[in-house]
Design a protein around this motif. Structure first.
Motif, PDB file in Angstrom:
ATOM      1  N   UNK A  75      13.665  24.985  17.987  1.00 21.49           N
ATOM      2  CA  UNK A  75      13.587  24.439  19.343  1.00 21.49           C
ATOM      3  C   UNK A  75      14.961  24.229  19.958  1.00 21.49           C
ATOM      4  N   UNK A  76      16.016  24.189  19.132  1.00 25.36           N
ATOM      5  CA  UNK A  76      17.362  24.246  19.708  1.00 25.36           C
ATOM      6  C   UNK A  76      17.575  25.569  20.436  1.00 25.36           C
ATOM      7  N   UNK A  77      17.174  26.658  19.783  1.00 21.60           N
ATOM      8  CA  UNK A  77      17.363  27.976  20.387  1.00 21.60           C
ATOM      9  C   UNK A  77      16.446  28.170  21.587  1.00 21.60           C
ATOM     10  N   UNK A  78      15.206  27.624  21.504  1.00 16.53           N
ATOM     11  CA  UNK A  78      14.307  27.703  22.661  1.00 16.53           C
ATOM     12  C   UNK A  78      14.885  26.934  23.852  1.00 16.53           C
ATOM     13  N   UNK A  79      15.439  25.749  23.565  1.00 17.57           N
ATOM     14  CA  UNK A  79      16.069  24.977  24.634  1.00 17.57           C
ATOM     15  C   UNK A  79      17.269  25.689  25.216  1.00 17.57           C
ATOM     16  N   UNK A 102      13.878  35.833  19.023  1.00 12.35           N
ATOM     17  CA  UNK A 102      12.785  36.672  18.522  1.00 12.35           C
ATOM     18  C   UNK A 102      12.727  36.646  17.001  1.00 12.35           C
ATOM     19  N   UNK A 103      13.900  36.691  16.361  1.00 10.77           N
ATOM     20  CA  UNK A 103      13.939  36.653  14.896  1.00 10.77           C
ATOM     21  C   UNK A 103      13.363  35.340  14.370  1.00 10.77           C
ATOM     22  N   UNK A 104      13.731  34.236  15.028  1.00 10.25           N
ATOM     23  CA  UNK A 104      13.198  32.936  14.596  1.00 10.25           C
ATOM     24  C   UNK A 104      11.691  32.830  14.821  1.00 10.25           C
ATOM     25  N   UNK A 105      11.211  33.348  15.951  1.00 12.37           N
ATOM     26  CA  UNK A 105       9.774  33.304  16.225  1.00 12.37           C
ATOM     27  C   UNK A 105       8.986  34.135  15.225  1.00 12.37           C
ATOM     28  N   UNK A 160      14.211  45.639  18.812  1.00 11.12           N
ATOM     29  CA  UNK A 160      15.653  45.842  18.934  1.00 11.12           C
ATOM     30  C   UNK A 160      15.984  47.222  19.478  1.00 11.12           C
ATOM     31  N   UNK A 161      14.966  48.000  19.798  1.00 10.40           N
ATOM     32  CA  UNK A 161      15.199  49.323  20.355  1.00 10.40           C
ATOM     33  C   UNK A 161      15.305  50.423  19.328  1.00 10.40           C
TER      34      UNK A 161
END
Length: 354
Positions: A75-79, A102-105, A160-161
């Motif tokens: 949630x730090x990264x989401x924030x 995306x990696x964390x999710x 990531x393409x």
């Protein structure tokens, strides 16, 4: 007035394309979101913990484990991601944040799914204590973990393409090569899973299949171990067991016993008529037996042939042998009292003198 003008001027200055006011608003969004996310997680965790204490089910325990997997970096990264949308940032910085988020999710989703799969596997193990079930459960958990993390990794590469089509094709070819090289091992592995889920037998059952018979001691990942009647251990590949018909005497609730005997042709019709009653009485004298029938069956070469059937209301082999022996001895004693002779192969030779 001078201080207010200085503050206003500082707030209006631009740093990397954003004013100090913009950075302040983004920081406020970040702090509020992190605090709110942490508070929601704390409330959910408290709710599920209290629910787990009041119930005997394991599902709420699994939900507690799922909520506990959510760590502050997520949630730090989401924030931070939400705050960046309020600012004007370069494409590279936004791309980095998107990749990390995306990696964390994906990690969070795979971890939660793994916990739920472990929960459902654990439910199958509640009343199971044998090592075969535990081995099969470990195999299921390992395979599900490999599949989930592989799908998550391919999903990340695709976002990531990176073109994963050729990678999947290469993995498919490699998988086929590995499967061909280890087909016997994989066959035994999947046969052990088939035995676990279908349960044609469990440790302790006496089974007969092919040229083997014995009591099942252990169902492993690759082999099943039996103890034969003479005491030696028989180790059989699981694929061999699942490919033949198996007779399981451990599931037998009662035993049907059929036996026959013959009396001599010198027995009278009255004696023959008493034989079914003699057999019935001999059977009914024994415990856990149920008489079915006894009939004069045929005129054989050297005997008048009778056939009898009764049921043993237990699957224990020793109890059956004890009862069957007592029945045969009782019939023999009754025949001796009635003067009925048991038949055996005889030949009468007539010599003509002359």
């Amino acid at each position: 007035m001078a201080l207010q003008s200085l503050v206003a001027a500082a707030a209006g200055q631009s740093v990397l394309g954003n004013t100090v006011s913009d950075y302040t608003a983004a920081l406020l969004i970040f702090v509020v979101f992190v605090a709110a996310a942490g508070g929601v997680q704390w409330l959910l965790l408290r709710y599920f913990v209290r629910l787990a204490r009041r119930t005997d089910t394991a599902f709420d325990d699994a939900m507690v484990a799922v909520v506990q997997t959510i760590k502050p970096p997520l949630y730090f990264l989401l924030g931070f991601y939400l705050a960046l949308h309020y600012l004007r940032v370069t494409g590279f910085a936004e791309r980095v944040v998107n990749v990390l988020l995306l990696a964390l999710l994906v990690y969070q989703a795979v971890a939660a799914l793994q916990i739920l799969i472990d929960y459902f596997v654990q439910r199958r193990l509640i009343h199971a204590e044998d090592r075969a079930v535990q081995s099969a459960a470990r195999v299921v958990k390992t395979l599900s973990s490999i599949v989930l993390w592989s799908l998550g990794f391919l999903f990340l590469l695709s976002n990531f393409g990176i073109d994963v089509t050729s990678l999947i094709a290469g993995l498919g070819i490699g998988g086929i090569a590995i499967a061909l090289a280890a087909q016997n091992i994989l066959g035994d592995l999947f046969s052990s899973l088939s035995i676990y889920f279908d349960k044609p037998f469990v440790p302790g059952d006496f089974i007969i299949f092919g040229d083997y018979m014995g009591t099942v001691q252990e169902v492993g990942i690759k082999t099943t171990r039996l103890t034969s009647l003479s005491g030696e251990e028989i180790v059989v590949p699981n694929t061999e067991i699942t490919s033949v018909n198996v007779r399981n005497f451990g599931r037998m609730k009662e035993r049907r016993v059929e036996f026959s005997f013959g009396v001599t042709y010198q027995a009278s019709s009255e004696q023959l008529q008493t034989i079914p009653g003699i057999v019935r009485e001999a059977v009914e004298q024994q415990k856990q037996t149920r008489f079915n029938r006894c009939h004069f069956h045929q005129f054989a070469d050297f005997s008048l042939h009778f056939e009898a059937v009764y049921h043993m209301e237990t699957k224990e082999y020793s109890a059956y042998m004890d009862a069957h022996q007592a029945i045969l001895l009782s019939i023999k004693e009754a025949f001796e009292r009635e003067g009925i002779e048991m038949a055996y192969p005889t030949r009468t030779v007539y010599v003509h003198e002359g």
